[in-house]
Motif scaffolding. Structure first.
Motif, PDB file in Angstrom:
ATOM      1  N   GLN A  33     -45.519 -26.821 -43.825  1.00  6.58           N
ATOM      2  CA  GLN A  33     -44.326 -26.059 -44.225  1.00  6.58           C
ATOM      3  C   GLN A  33     -44.528 -25.427 -45.605  1.00  6.58           C
ATOM      4  O   GLN A  33     -44.133 -24.274 -45.840  1.00  6.58           O
ATOM      5  CB  GLN A  33     -43.101 -26.990 -44.213  1.00  6.58           C
ATOM      6  CG  GLN A  33     -41.787 -26.344 -44.617  1.00  6.58           C
ATOM      7  CD  GLN A  33     -41.333 -25.258 -43.643  1.00  6.58           C
ATOM      8  OE1 GLN A  33     -41.955 -25.029 -42.618  1.00  6.58           O
ATOM      9  NE2 GLN A  33     -40.260 -24.576 -43.990  1.00  6.58           N
ATOM     10  N   ILE A  34     -45.166 -26.159 -46.512  1.00  7.86           N
ATOM     11  CA  ILE A  34     -45.441 -25.619 -47.850  1.00  7.86           C
ATOM     12  C   ILE A  34     -46.345 -24.387 -47.741  1.00  7.86           C
ATOM     13  O   ILE A  34     -46.102 -23.359 -48.376  1.00  7.86           O
ATOM     14  CB  ILE A  34     -46.091 -26.709 -48.749  1.00  7.86           C
ATOM     15  CG1 ILE A  34     -45.046 -27.776 -49.102  1.00  7.86           C
ATOM     16  CG2 ILE A  34     -46.695 -26.100 -50.007  1.00  7.86           C
ATOM     17  CD1 ILE A  34     -45.622 -28.987 -49.831  1.00  7.86           C
ATOM     18  N   VAL A  35     -47.378 -24.488 -46.921  1.00 12.49           N
ATOM     19  CA  VAL A  35     -48.304 -23.356 -46.763  1.00 12.49           C
ATOM     20  C   VAL A  35     -47.585 -22.170 -46.116  1.00 12.49           C
ATOM     21  O   VAL A  35     -47.782 -21.020 -46.492  1.00 12.49           O
ATOM     22  CB  VAL A  35     -49.549 -23.780 -45.952  1.00 12.49           C
ATOM     23  CG1 VAL A  35     -50.417 -22.583 -45.602  1.00 12.49           C
ATOM     24  CG2 VAL A  35     -50.364 -24.802 -46.745  1.00 12.49           C
ATOM     25  N   LEU A  38     -45.331 -20.632 -48.853  1.00 12.17           N
ATOM     26  CA  LEU A  38     -46.131 -19.908 -49.840  1.00 12.17           C
ATOM     27  C   LEU A  38     -46.710 -18.626 -49.238  1.00 12.17           C
ATOM     28  O   LEU A  38     -46.853 -17.626 -49.937  1.00 12.17           O
ATOM     29  CB  LEU A  38     -47.271 -20.792 -50.363  1.00 12.17           C
ATOM     30  CG  LEU A  38     -46.877 -21.834 -51.411  1.00 12.17           C
ATOM     31  CD1 LEU A  38     -48.053 -22.750 -51.715  1.00 12.17           C
ATOM     32  CD2 LEU A  38     -46.400 -21.151 -52.694  1.00 12.17           C
ATOM     33  N   SER A  39     -47.030 -18.664 -47.955  1.00  9.60           N
ATOM     34  CA  SER A  39     -47.552 -17.459 -47.307  1.00  9.60           C
ATOM     35  C   SER A  39     -46.505 -16.360 -47.295  1.00  9.60           C
ATOM     36  O   SER A  39     -46.813 -15.180 -47.439  1.00  9.60           O
ATOM     37  CB  SER A  39     -47.980 -17.761 -45.864  1.00  9.60           C
ATOM     38  OG  SER A  39     -49.122 -18.570 -45.869  1.00  9.60           O
ATOM     39  N   VAL A  84     -51.498 -19.339 -51.604  1.00  9.99           N
ATOM     40  CA  VAL A  84     -52.493 -19.619 -50.569  1.00  9.99           C
ATOM     41  C   VAL A  84     -53.746 -18.781 -50.840  1.00  9.99           C
ATOM     42  O   VAL A  84     -53.640 -17.608 -51.197  1.00  9.99           O
ATOM     43  CB  VAL A  84     -51.915 -19.288 -49.170  1.00  9.99           C
ATOM     44  CG1 VAL A  84     -52.953 -19.533 -48.087  1.00  9.99           C
ATOM     45  CG2 VAL A  84     -50.667 -20.131 -48.904  1.00  9.99           C
ATOM     46  N   ARG A  85     -54.916 -19.377 -50.674  1.00 10.60           N
ATOM     47  CA  ARG A  85     -56.182 -18.642 -50.860  1.00 10.60           C
ATOM     48  C   ARG A  85     -56.492 -17.875 -49.573  1.00 10.60           C
ATOM     49  O   ARG A  85     -57.517 -18.090 -48.920  1.00 10.60           O
ATOM     50  CB  ARG A  85     -57.301 -19.630 -51.210  1.00 10.60           C
ATOM     51  CG  ARG A  85     -57.092 -20.287 -52.561  1.00 10.60           C
ATOM     52  CD  ARG A  85     -58.066 -21.431 -52.791  1.00 10.60           C
ATOM     53  NE  ARG A  85     -59.446 -20.975 -52.896  1.00 10.60           N
ATOM     54  CZ  ARG A  85     -60.487 -21.801 -53.082  1.00 10.60           C
ATOM     55  NH1 ARG A  85     -60.282 -23.104 -53.193  1.00 10.60           N
ATOM     56  NH2 ARG A  85     -61.715 -21.325 -53.153  1.00 10.60           N
ATOM     57  N   ARG A  86     -55.581 -17.010 -49.190  1.00 13.27           N
ATOM     58  CA  ARG A  86     -55.602 -16.406 -47.861  1.00 13.27           C
ATOM     59  C   ARG A  86     -56.877 -15.610 -47.556  1.00 13.27           C
ATOM     60  O   ARG A  86     -57.485 -15.794 -46.507  1.00 13.27           O
ATOM     61  CB  ARG A  86     -54.356 -15.523 -47.690  1.00 13.27           C
ATOM     62  CG  ARG A  86     -54.200 -14.922 -46.308  1.00 13.27           C
ATOM     63  CD  ARG A  86     -54.016 -16.039 -45.271  1.00 13.27           C
ATOM     64  NE  ARG A  86     -54.122 -15.562 -43.911  1.00 13.27           N
ATOM     65  CZ  ARG A  86     -53.084 -15.435 -43.076  1.00 13.27           C
ATOM     66  NH1 ARG A  86     -51.875 -15.765 -43.478  1.00 13.27           N
ATOM     67  NH2 ARG A  86     -53.254 -15.024 -41.848  1.00 13.27           N
TER      68      ARG A  86
END
Lengths: 123, 123
Positions: A33-35, A38-39, A84-86
Motif C-alpha cells: 500500500q505504501i508503494v 508513493l507511486s 519509488v525508484r520506478r
C-alpha cells in the motif's frame, strides 16, 4: 567523503538485488500500500502516507523498502522524503512493478456450495 | 459428489487470491525455482524436480504453491503431477509471472570502495 549524495540515505544497487527480495518486500499488504501511494503521490514523508498503522510502523516499513531497493529517501531538513525508484526498477525487473500495482483486489470467497438434495447429515 | 474433477487436488479460485499471497509464495527461492522448472518442463512429479532440497520439502512447497493458486495438481495413479496455472494466472495478474520468471539473477555485491588516500586507520 560524499558530497553529491550527502542528503540521500543509503540504498542498494539494484543489480545486486534478487527478485525474491523484492517479492518478499511487496508481499506485505501495508508495504504494498505504501508503494502504491508513493507511486501515485510521487514523493511523501512518513506522516503523509494514509495507511492504517502507527507512524512508527510506517517508518519501519519505509526503511525496509529503502534497504530492499524499492524506495529512494532524501533528507530535507528534519524530514525524510521517499519516492519509488520506478525507472531503475523498470530497467532491472521489466514489467514487475506495473503488474503488481495494477493487480485487481481479490473478491471475497463464495460460501461453499450445497448440492441440491445431496445433504447427508453433515450440517 | 464430484466426478469430473475427481483426480484434481483442491485449488483456490484465482479471483479470490490476493496479489500479496502470490508474492509471498514466490518470494521463497526454492518455490520460485520449482515454478521456473515447471514452466519449462510443462508438468512434473515431485521427484522429477531438480532442486537442492529434500523430497519432503519439495512436496511441502508443491502443496503451498497449489494452495496459493499457482499450481494445479492431478493424481495419476499414486503420483501427483503438477503444472503451473499459467493461463489463469496471466488473466488474473497480467504480466506478473513473465516478469518474475524473466528476472535476471543478481550480480554479487562489489566490495566497498576505498577512497584513494582517504584511509584513516579503519581497515
Amino acid at each position: 567523503m560524499r558530497t553529491l549524495d550527502q542528503a540521500r540515505l543509503p540504498q542498494p544497487d539494484l543489480a545486486e538485488v534478487e527478485i525474491g527480495t523484492v517479492l518478499q518486500a511487496l508481499a506485505d499488504p501495508v508495504r504494498l500500500q505504501i508503494v502504491r501511494l508513493l507511486s501515485r503521490q510521487g514523493t511523501a514523508a512518513c506522516g503523509e502516507l494514509d495507511v492504517p498503522v502507527k507512524r512508527s510502523t510506517v517508518s519501519h516499513h519505509l526503511r525496509t523498502l529503502r534497504e530492499t531497493g524499492l524506495l529512494e529517501t532524501h533528507l530535507k531538513g528534519n524530514t525524510r522524503v521517499s519516492k519509488v525508484r520506478r525507472e531503475e526498477l523498470d530497467r532491472r525487473f521489466p514489467g514487475l512493478l506495473a503488474s503488481i500495482l495494477d493487480a485487481a483486489p481479490a473478491v471475497p470467497a463464495a460460501p461453499p456450495e450445497e448440492e441440491p438434495g445431496g445433504a447427508d447429515g453433515e450440517r
